[in-house]
Each structure stands twice: as structure tokens, then as C-alpha cells.
Design a protein around this motif. Structure first.
Motif, short mmCIF file in Angstrom:
data_model
loop_
_atom_site.label_atom_id
_atom_site.label_comp_id
_atom_site.label_asym_id
_atom_site.label_seq_id
_atom_site.Cartn_x
_atom_site.Cartn_y
_atom_site.Cartn_z
N GLU A 105 9.73 -1.81 16.95
CA GLU A 105 10.01 -0.53 18.16
C GLU A 105 8.64 -0.08 18.46
O GLU A 105 8.44 0.76 19.36
N HIS A 106 7.55 -0.58 17.95
CA HIS A 106 6.11 -0.08 18.01
C HIS A 106 6.07 1.41 17.65
O HIS A 106 5.24 2.44 18.34
N ASP A 107 6.80 1.87 16.59
CA ASP A 107 6.88 3.16 16.02
C ASP A 107 6.04 3.43 15.03
O ASP A 107 6.58 3.31 13.68
N HIS A 108 4.64 3.55 15.25
CA HIS A 108 3.67 3.39 14.17
C HIS A 108 3.86 4.68 12.99
O HIS A 108 3.61 4.22 11.82
N LEU A 109 4.29 5.76 13.49
CA LEU A 109 4.41 6.92 12.54
C LEU A 109 5.35 6.56 11.70
O LEU A 109 5.19 6.42 10.34
N TYR A 110 6.61 5.92 11.97
CA TYR A 110 7.55 5.41 11.04
C TYR A 110 7.36 4.30 10.22
O TYR A 110 7.81 4.26 8.92
N VAL A 111 6.61 3.57 10.51
CA VAL A 111 6.03 2.35 9.77
C VAL A 111 5.22 2.89 8.65
O VAL A 111 5.50 2.54 7.53
N TRP A 112 4.36 3.82 8.96
CA TRP A 112 3.79 4.56 7.98
C TRP A 112 4.38 5.16 6.75
O TRP A 112 4.28 4.98 5.61
N ILE A 113 5.23 5.98 7.53
CA ILE A 113 6.24 6.68 6.65
C ILE A 113 6.94 5.89 5.73
O ILE A 113 7.15 6.10 4.38
N THR A 114 7.70 4.91 6.19
CA THR A 114 8.57 3.91 5.52
C THR A 114 7.93 3.17 4.60
O THR A 114 8.12 2.79 3.24
N THR A 115 6.64 2.80 4.84
CA THR A 115 5.81 1.88 4.03
C THR A 115 5.41 3.10 2.81
O THR A 115 5.34 2.53 1.71
N ALA A 116 5.18 4.32 3.01
CA ALA A 116 4.88 5.15 2.01
C ALA A 116 6.06 5.30 1.17
O ALA A 116 5.92 5.26 -0.22
N VAL A 117 7.15 5.27 1.73
CA VAL A 117 8.28 5.27 0.73
C VAL A 117 8.59 4.05 0.09
O VAL A 117 8.73 4.28 -1.12
N LEU A 118 8.20 2.95 0.32
CA LEU A 118 8.32 1.58 -0.34
C LEU A 118 7.19 1.65 -1.34
O LEU A 118 7.61 1.45 -2.42
N ILE A 119 6.10 2.24 -1.21
CA ILE A 119 5.13 2.29 -2.31
C ILE A 119 5.62 3.29 -3.30
O ILE A 119 5.34 3.01 -4.49
N ILE A 120 6.17 4.49 -2.91
CA ILE A 120 6.47 5.51 -4.00
C ILE A 120 7.73 4.68 -4.66
O ILE A 120 7.74 4.84 -5.85
N LEU A 121 8.66 3.99 -4.09
CA LEU A 121 9.64 3.30 -4.82
C LEU A 121 8.98 2.31 -5.68
O LEU A 121 9.68 2.17 -7.07
N CYS A 122 8.26 1.59 -5.31
CA CYS A 122 7.45 0.63 -6.54
C CYS A 122 6.60 1.26 -7.52
O CYS A 122 6.63 0.79 -8.61
N VAL A 123 5.95 2.32 -7.24
CA VAL A 123 5.20 3.17 -8.37
C VAL A 123 6.25 3.65 -9.24
O VAL A 123 6.08 3.76 -10.31
N SER A 124 7.38 4.17 -8.77
CA SER A 124 8.36 4.71 -9.63
C SER A 124 8.96 3.77 -10.77
O SER A 124 9.27 3.84 -11.70
N PHE A 125 9.06 2.42 -10.11
CA PHE A 125 9.82 1.51 -10.99
C PHE A 125 8.63 1.11 -11.96
O PHE A 125 9.06 0.83 -13.20
N ILE A 126 7.42 1.20 -11.74
CA ILE A 126 6.30 0.80 -12.70
C ILE A 126 6.34 1.95 -13.47
O ILE A 126 6.21 1.61 -14.83
N ILE A 127 6.36 2.95 -13.12
CA ILE A 127 6.30 4.23 -14.13
C ILE A 127 7.44 4.35 -14.91
O ILE A 127 7.48 4.61 -16.25
N GLY A 128 8.67 4.02 -14.34
CA GLY A 128 10.12 4.06 -15.29
C GLY A 128 9.89 2.82 -16.43
O GLY A 128 10.56 2.91 -17.26
N HIS A 129 9.28 1.80 -16.12
CA HIS A 129 8.95 0.65 -16.93
C HIS A 129 8.25 0.93 -18.00
O HIS A 129 8.54 0.48 -19.19
N THR A 130 7.08 1.59 -17.86
CA THR A 130 6.17 1.78 -18.74
C THR A 130 6.35 3.13 -19.71
O THR A 130 5.97 3.06 -20.76
#
Length: 126
Positions: free
Chosen positions: A100-125
Motif C-alpha cells: 500500500e506504500h504506507d511506510h509509516l505502518y511498515v515501520w510500526i509493524t516491523t517494530a512490533v515484529l522486533i518486539i515480539l522476537c525480542v520477547s521470545f528471546i527474553i522469555g526463553h533465557t
């Protein structure tokens, strides 16, 4: 705001349908896998394949336990499927916002994905 081209709107409708299907299929697969684990648990007379008070918690022990048909490990695979379903939805949403060329939401959703991945790593360790 300018109207979007018809092809983009059709593609967005297709992506929304795909996201819905991903969620449906993910939940069904998780439920089936967990049901298989539950049936194995009942067939084994309540023996989950591990010592009392111990469950598989690492990916290697879960995969090893699943290969040996241990009920607790199979149910954990179902839980992982259930947990990863919305994560896959976030990944598809990034693609949809990119199309959709909605770059703001691409960045926001990418940040959400990164937060999810970091939380999985933290939860595992922890």
C-alpha cells in the motif's frame, strides 16, 4: 486523499482474505496437534513421557520429544503453532502495508515484529 488504483484495492482485499485464512489455519493446526498430544496422553494413562514436574522447554527437547511421540512435547508443538500464528499475521501485515506504500505502518509493524522476537528471546533465557 487520492483514490487507490483498482488493482491495488483488489490485491489488498486478497491480502486481507489471506490474513484471515492464515489465522484460521494456524488455529486449526494448533488445535489438531494439541488434540493428538492429548489423545496420546490419555492412551498412555496420563504419562506425558517426562518425569513428574518436568516438561520440555527448549526447542531441541521439544523436537526430540515429538520424534519419540511424547505427549507433552507434542502439545508444546501445538502451543508453538498457536503462538506463531499471530506472528505470521504481523509478517503478512508488513507486506500488505508495503504494497500500500504506507511506510509509516511498515515501520510500526516491523517494530512490533522486533518486539515480539525480542520477547521470545527474553522469555526463553529467563
Amino acid at each position: 486523499m487520492a483514490n487507490k488504483p483498482e488493482s491495488t484495492e483488489k490485491e489488498m482485499a486478497h491480502i486481507e482474505i489471506m490474513i484471515g485464512r492464515i489465522l484460521q489455519i494456524g488455529v486449526v493446526i494448533a488445535a489438531i496437534v494439541m488434540l493428538i498430544g492429548l489423545i496420546l496422553l490419555l492412551v498412555n494413562g496420563g504419562d506425558g513421557g517426562y518425569a513428574v514436574g518436568h516438561q520440555p522447554t527448549t526447542i531441541s527437547t521439544i523436537l526430540s520429544g515429538t520424534a519419540h511421540m511424547k505427549p507433552y512435547a507434542i502439545m508444546m508443538v501445538g502451543m508453538f503453532c498457536l503462538i506463531l500464528t499471530p506472528v505470521l499475521r504481523v509478517v503478512v501485515s508488513i507486506y500488505a502495508f508495503y504494497k500500500e506504500h504506507d511506510h509509516l505502518y511498515v515501520w510500526i509493524t516491523t517494530a512490533v515484529l522486533i518486539i515480539l522476537c525480542v520477547s521470545f528471546i527474553i522469555g526463553h533465557t529467563v
